[in-house]
Design a protein around this motif. Structure first.
Motif, PDB file in Angstrom:
ATOM      1  N   LEU A 247       3.785   1.280   2.747  1.00  0.00           N
ATOM      2  CA  LEU A 247       3.774   0.063   3.547  1.00  0.00           C
ATOM      3  C   LEU A 247       4.284  -1.079   2.684  1.00  0.00           C
ATOM      4  O   LEU A 247       3.808  -1.287   1.573  1.00  0.00           O
ATOM      5  CB  LEU A 247       2.358  -0.245   4.037  1.00  0.00           C
ATOM      6  CG  LEU A 247       1.703   0.809   4.916  1.00  0.00           C
ATOM      7  CD1 LEU A 247       0.263   0.436   5.196  1.00  0.00           C
ATOM      8  CD2 LEU A 247       2.473   0.963   6.205  1.00  0.00           C
ATOM      9  N   SER A 248       5.261  -1.808   3.195  1.00  0.00           N
ATOM     10  CA  SER A 248       5.799  -2.934   2.435  1.00  0.00           C
ATOM     11  C   SER A 248       5.922  -4.142   3.342  1.00  0.00           C
ATOM     12  O   SER A 248       6.035  -4.031   4.563  1.00  0.00           O
ATOM     13  CB  SER A 248       7.154  -2.597   1.829  1.00  0.00           C
ATOM     14  OG  SER A 248       8.091  -2.352   2.845  1.00  0.00           O
ATOM     15  N   VAL A 249       5.889  -5.300   2.709  1.00  0.00           N
ATOM     16  CA  VAL A 249       5.992  -6.564   3.419  1.00  0.00           C
ATOM     17  C   VAL A 249       7.167  -7.341   2.836  1.00  0.00           C
ATOM     18  O   VAL A 249       7.281  -7.478   1.625  1.00  0.00           O
ATOM     19  CB  VAL A 249       4.684  -7.380   3.270  1.00  0.00           C
ATOM     20  CG1 VAL A 249       4.823  -8.733   3.926  1.00  0.00           C
ATOM     21  CG2 VAL A 249       3.515  -6.615   3.850  1.00  0.00           C
ATOM     22  N   ALA A 250       8.034  -7.830   3.690  1.00  0.00           N
ATOM     23  CA  ALA A 250       9.156  -8.655   3.263  1.00  0.00           C
ATOM     24  C   ALA A 250       8.852 -10.102   3.633  1.00  0.00           C
ATOM     25  O   ALA A 250       8.657 -10.422   4.802  1.00  0.00           O
ATOM     26  CB  ALA A 250      10.449  -8.196   3.911  1.00  0.00           C
TER      27      ALA A 250
ATOM     28  N   ALA B  82       0.839  -1.197   0.000  1.00  0.00           N
ATOM     29  CA  ALA B  82       0.000   0.000   0.000  1.00  0.00           C
ATOM     30  C   ALA B  82       0.874   1.246   0.000  1.00  0.00           C
ATOM     31  O   ALA B  82       1.969   1.265   0.548  1.00  0.00           O
ATOM     32  CB  ALA B  82      -0.911   0.008   1.215  1.00  0.00           C
ATOM     33  N   SER B  83       0.378   2.277  -0.631  1.00  0.00           N
ATOM     34  CA  SER B  83       1.039   3.564  -0.644  1.00  0.00           C
ATOM     35  C   SER B  83      -0.022   4.622  -0.412  1.00  0.00           C
ATOM     36  O   SER B  83      -0.851   4.885  -1.269  1.00  0.00           O
ATOM     37  CB  SER B  83       1.749   3.779  -1.981  1.00  0.00           C
ATOM     38  OG  SER B  83       2.364   5.033  -1.994  1.00  0.00           O
ATOM     39  N   VAL B  84       0.019   5.198   0.783  1.00  0.00           N
ATOM     40  CA  VAL B  84      -0.960   6.213   1.155  1.00  0.00           C
ATOM     41  C   VAL B  84      -0.212   7.519   1.379  1.00  0.00           C
ATOM     42  O   VAL B  84       0.447   7.700   2.404  1.00  0.00           O
ATOM     43  CB  VAL B  84      -1.730   5.799   2.434  1.00  0.00           C
ATOM     44  CG1 VAL B  84      -2.739   6.866   2.812  1.00  0.00           C
ATOM     45  CG2 VAL B  84      -2.392   4.455   2.243  1.00  0.00           C
ATOM     46  N   GLY B  85      -0.293   8.413   0.418  1.00  0.00           N
ATOM     47  CA  GLY B  85       0.428   9.684   0.524  1.00  0.00           C
ATOM     48  C   GLY B  85       1.915   9.447   0.633  1.00  0.00           C
ATOM     49  O   GLY B  85       2.506   8.713  -0.156  1.00  0.00           O
ATOM     50  N   PRO B  86       2.564  10.043   1.626  1.00  0.00           N
ATOM     51  CA  PRO B  86       4.012   9.851   1.769  1.00  0.00           C
ATOM     52  C   PRO B  86       4.379   8.551   2.488  1.00  0.00           C
ATOM     53  O   PRO B  86       5.547   8.231   2.639  1.00  0.00           O
ATOM     54  CB  PRO B  86       4.431  11.061   2.603  1.00  0.00           C
ATOM     55  CG  PRO B  86       3.240  11.378   3.421  1.00  0.00           C
ATOM     56  CD  PRO B  86       2.057  11.073   2.534  1.00  0.00           C
ATOM     57  N   ILE B  87       3.382   7.794   2.917  1.00  0.00           N
ATOM     58  CA  ILE B  87       3.651   6.567   3.676  1.00  0.00           C
ATOM     59  C   ILE B  87       3.568   5.367   2.746  1.00  0.00           C
ATOM     60  O   ILE B  87       2.569   5.160   2.055  1.00  0.00           O
ATOM     61  CB  ILE B  87       2.637   6.405   4.831  1.00  0.00           C
ATOM     62  CG1 ILE B  87       2.739   7.583   5.786  1.00  0.00           C
ATOM     63  CG2 ILE B  87       2.867   5.097   5.557  1.00  0.00           C
ATOM     64  CD1 ILE B  87       1.673   7.588   6.843  1.00  0.00           C
TER      65      ILE B  87
END
Length: 72
Positions: A40-43, A33-38
């Motif tokens: 989120l990534s999963v490894a 997910a990419s919400v604005g400047p944030i």
């Protein structure tokens, strides 16, 4: 040293490593997910198993290539 011998040696080494280690693992990073400047990534760590028969076949093929490469 010609190319056939080099390929044979690589197959022997890869077959021995596959037999001893039983496989290899790697980390795959996915962006969920990419919400604005944030961001989120999963490894995720994934494991690939190398069957014993494939390791034995690689060693035998490597020995055959080295033997035929040295007869020339």
């Amino acid at each position: 040293m010609n190319g056939i011998k080099i390929i044979g040696i690589v197959l022997i080494v890869a077959g021995l490593l596959g037999g001893v280690l039983g496989g290899f693992s790697f980390t795959q990073e996915t962006h969920k997910a990419s919400v604005g400047p944030i961001n989120l990534s999963v490894a995720e760590e994934k494991k690939v198993n190398v069957p014993l028969w494939a390791s034995v076949a690689a060693v035998i093929a490597g020995i055959a290539l080295v033997a035929t490469g040295s007869k020339r």
